[in-house]
Write a protein that holds these residues in place. Sequence first.
Motif, PDB file in Angstrom:
ATOM      1  N   ALA A 116       0.823  -1.194  -0.139  1.00 19.21           N
ATOM      2  CA  ALA A 116       0.068  -0.016  -0.098  1.00 19.21           C
ATOM      3  C   ALA A 116       0.694   1.251   0.066  1.00 19.21           C
ATOM      4  O   ALA A 116       0.325   2.181  -0.529  1.00 19.21           O
ATOM      5  CB  ALA A 116      -1.077   0.030   1.147  1.00 19.21           C
ATOM      6  N   ARG A 117       2.122   1.322   0.643  1.00 19.75           N
ATOM      7  CA  ARG A 117       2.935   2.260   0.610  1.00 19.75           C
ATOM      8  C   ARG A 117       3.593   2.519  -0.600  1.00 19.75           C
ATOM      9  O   ARG A 117       4.430   3.702  -0.960  1.00 19.75           O
ATOM     10  CB  ARG A 117       3.882   2.059   1.763  1.00 19.75           C
ATOM     11  CG  ARG A 117       3.438   2.561   3.142  1.00 19.75           C
ATOM     12  CD  ARG A 117       4.158   2.142   4.370  1.00 19.75           C
ATOM     13  NE  ARG A 117       3.884   2.207   5.620  1.00 19.75           N
ATOM     14  CZ  ARG A 117       4.426   3.092   6.399  1.00 19.75           C
ATOM     15  NH1 ARG A 117       5.678   3.334   6.309  1.00 19.75           N
ATOM     16  NH2 ARG A 117       3.776   3.051   7.449  1.00 19.75           N
TER      17      ARG A 117
ATOM     18  N   LYS B  69      -8.204   8.767   2.618  1.00 15.92           N
ATOM     19  CA  LYS B  69      -8.606  10.248   3.084  1.00 15.92           C
ATOM     20  C   LYS B  69      -9.944  10.812   2.046  1.00 15.92           C
ATOM     21  O   LYS B  69     -10.621  11.263   2.626  1.00 15.92           O
ATOM     22  CB  LYS B  69      -7.862  11.207   3.043  1.00 15.92           C
ATOM     23  CG  LYS B  69      -6.629  10.819   4.220  1.00 15.92           C
ATOM     24  CD  LYS B  69      -6.903  12.044   5.181  1.00 15.92           C
ATOM     25  CE  LYS B  69      -5.734  11.613   6.474  1.00 15.92           C
ATOM     26  NZ  LYS B  69      -6.201  11.820   7.661  1.00 15.92           N
TER      27      LYS B  69
ATOM     28  N   GLU C 108     -18.400   2.675  -3.038  1.00 18.15           N
ATOM     29  CA  GLU C 108     -17.535   3.439  -1.998  1.00 18.15           C
ATOM     30  C   GLU C 108     -17.155   2.620  -0.936  1.00 18.15           C
ATOM     31  O   GLU C 108     -17.239   2.941   0.092  1.00 18.15           O
ATOM     32  CB  GLU C 108     -18.305   4.885  -1.837  1.00 18.15           C
ATOM     33  CG  GLU C 108     -17.852   5.513  -3.147  1.00 18.15           C
ATOM     34  CD  GLU C 108     -18.072   6.966  -2.732  1.00 18.15           C
ATOM     35  OE1 GLU C 108     -17.547   7.449  -1.704  1.00 18.15           O
ATOM     36  OE2 GLU C 108     -18.331   7.813  -3.694  1.00 18.15           O
TER      37      GLU C 108
HETATM   38  N1  COS Z   1      -6.636   7.644   6.614  1.00 14.68           N
HETATM   39  C1  COS Z   1      -5.491   7.593   6.684  1.00 14.68           C
HETATM   40  N2  COS Z   1      -4.681   6.737   6.563  1.00 14.68           N
HETATM   41  C2  COS Z   1      -5.238   5.671   6.590  1.00 14.68           C
HETATM   42  C3  COS Z   1      -6.673   5.194   6.384  1.00 14.68           C
HETATM   43  C4  COS Z   1      -7.605   6.732   6.673  1.00 14.68           C
HETATM   44  N3  COS Z   1      -8.915   6.749   6.639  1.00 14.68           N
HETATM   45  N4  COS Z   1      -6.900   4.066   6.291  1.00 14.68           N
HETATM   46  C5  COS Z   1      -5.677   3.267   6.275  1.00 14.68           C
HETATM   47  N5  COS Z   1      -4.850   4.414   6.599  1.00 14.68           N
HETATM   48  C6  COS Z   1      -3.416   3.825   6.498  1.00 14.68           C
HETATM   49  C7  COS Z   1      -3.315   3.044   7.662  1.00 14.68           C
HETATM   50  O1  COS Z   1      -2.969   3.497   8.882  1.00 14.68           O
HETATM   51  C8  COS Z   1      -1.611   2.367   7.237  1.00 14.68           C
HETATM   52  O2  COS Z   1      -0.901   3.121   7.149  1.00 14.68           O
HETATM   53  P1  COS Z   1       0.640   2.524   7.865  1.00 14.68           P
HETATM   54  O3  COS Z   1       1.115   1.600   6.416  1.00 14.68           O
HETATM   55  O4  COS Z   1       1.468   3.592   8.078  1.00 14.68           O
HETATM   56  O5  COS Z   1       0.367   1.633   8.906  1.00 14.68           O
HETATM   57  C9  COS Z   1      -2.176   2.180   5.501  1.00 14.68           C
HETATM   58  O6  COS Z   1      -2.879   2.982   5.314  1.00 14.68           O
HETATM   59  C10 COS Z   1      -2.688   0.912   5.275  1.00 14.68           C
HETATM   60  O7  COS Z   1      -4.072   0.452   5.761  1.00 14.68           O
HETATM   61  P2  COS Z   1      -4.630  -0.954   6.275  1.00 14.68           P
HETATM   62  O8  COS Z   1      -3.414  -1.762   6.700  1.00 14.68           O
HETATM   63  O9  COS Z   1      -5.624  -0.620   6.966  1.00 14.68           O
HETATM   64  O10 COS Z   1      -5.110  -1.322   4.784  1.00 14.68           O
HETATM   65  P3  COS Z   1      -5.820  -2.565   4.370  1.00 14.68           P
HETATM   66  O11 COS Z   1      -4.935  -2.962   3.039  1.00 14.68           O
HETATM   67  O12 COS Z   1      -5.982  -3.490   5.282  1.00 14.68           O
HETATM   68  O13 COS Z   1      -7.097  -1.946   3.875  1.00 14.68           O
HETATM   69  C11 COS Z   1      -9.369  -0.962   3.748  1.00 14.68           C
HETATM   70  C12 COS Z   1      -7.910  -1.058   4.493  1.00 14.68           C
HETATM   71  C13 COS Z   1     -10.075  -2.349   3.987  1.00 14.68           C
HETATM   72  C14 COS Z   1     -10.085  -0.116   4.971  1.00 14.68           C
HETATM   73  C15 COS Z   1      -9.187  -0.316   2.606  1.00 14.68           C
HETATM   74  O14 COS Z   1      -8.540  -1.348   1.505  1.00 14.68           O
HETATM   75  C16 COS Z   1     -10.512  -0.027   2.057  1.00 14.68           C
HETATM   76  O15 COS Z   1     -11.213   0.999   2.421  1.00 14.68           O
HETATM   77  N6  COS Z   1     -11.309  -0.675   0.926  1.00 14.68           N
HETATM   78  C17 COS Z   1     -12.243  -0.368   0.412  1.00 14.68           C
HETATM   79  C18 COS Z   1     -12.103   0.398  -0.648  1.00 14.68           C
HETATM   80  C19 COS Z   1     -13.321   0.987  -1.306  1.00 14.68           C
HETATM   81  O16 COS Z   1     -14.076   1.753  -0.770  1.00 14.68           O
HETATM   82  N7  COS Z   1     -13.401   0.722  -2.503  1.00 14.68           N
HETATM   83  C20 COS Z   1     -14.789   1.426  -3.190  1.00 14.68           C
HETATM   84  C21 COS Z   1     -14.346   1.854  -4.682  1.00 14.68           C
HETATM   85  S1  COS Z   1     -13.583   3.400  -4.679  1.00 14.68           S
HETATM   86  S2  COS Z   1     -15.254   4.379  -5.132  1.00 14.68           S
END
Ligand code: COS
Length: 338
Positions: A130-131, A189, A316
Amino acid sequence: MDMMGLYVPTAYEGFGGGSLEFCLAIEQLSRICIGVSVSFAANALGAYPILLFGTDAQKQKYLPPIAQGQKYCAFGLTEANAGSDAGGIQTTAKLQGDRYILNGTKQWITNGGEADTYTIIAMSDKNKGARGASAFIVEKGFKGFSFGKKEKKLGIRCSTTRELVFQDCEVPKENILGREGLGFIVAMKTLDESRPGIGAQGVGLAQGALDEAVVYARTRHQFGKAIIANQAVQHMLADMATKTEAARVLVYTACRTLGAGEKEVSKISAMCKLFATDVAMEVTTNAVQILGGYGYMREYPVEKMMRDAKILQIYEGTNQIQRNVIGAALIKEYASMK
Ligand code: COS
């Protein structure tokens, strides 16, 4: 009516409103058709990354035409194998000289093909997970950027959904948002900011279905009386109205939280999207039930409302993902407590 620029600051020729003003507009459009309101909402979804992470030069270039309704926007995150797992995207971005070269395909993009300005999330370093993602502003007409087929859908059929295809697409280096590696955060975000808009769609749609059900129940006579005289029908309507109002309050609370500039907004944003869209599915289904056979037929609007409602629980972020976001926020919040 300044609607396209409701949430854009006046410095960039917008109306200067916030989340609440924007969601009120979405709610009203959604009373009649969420296909129309999602075209409007997804325009903002494409613009938010520029608002939240753009440099002043990027904002000066891209926001005024969006705010004035001259240019239309879309957001490209989802791919065939990266839906809920947003970090699993495969589209790549490689820096070559003064431009990034994008390769890959984005799927199910609302406003795809119609929009002029796209925010695209792509992997600039695949080894970093992800980074390693970065976000880019991509214009329709950039070399190597084309569109795939228009999807046929269960509902929101007036809203366009298409693939975005990048084949050695050339994006000027200065179109990166933030910096390399910030793409996943840009996406998360952006979704925090936009999910109350989906909640507002749920509220408006539920209100529209409730309006249809009450009007019908007052005028439809069976067994010599209006069906609304039956307590069973009244109780269904009472639950529909109560849940719609509860969803509205939660969406407005999320908007106020965002407007207050709170740092931790993921939880309330996910909560209102989850709750209001589940309410919309339930209320539209019950509206069809109250209208009975007529409700099932296309001559009344409630069958469309019920078909449309389903996508709210999916796009979303599915409502299962919203629960994950809420759960993760709770774990973080309570981490310091014994
Ligand atoms: N704000 C800021 N940072 C965030 C964040 C947010 N809302 N959500 C996650 N992060 C950061 C985490 O803190 C983490 O940072 P570090 O690497 O520094 O620890 C990094 O992003 C990765 O986060 P995480 O490990 O939680 O990621 P995952 O891969 O487990 O995924 C979800 C998290 C499931 C929440 C994400 O993939 C998601 O929202 N999926 C749905 C996507 C979506 O809505 N798709 C619809 C189509 S787009 S219209």
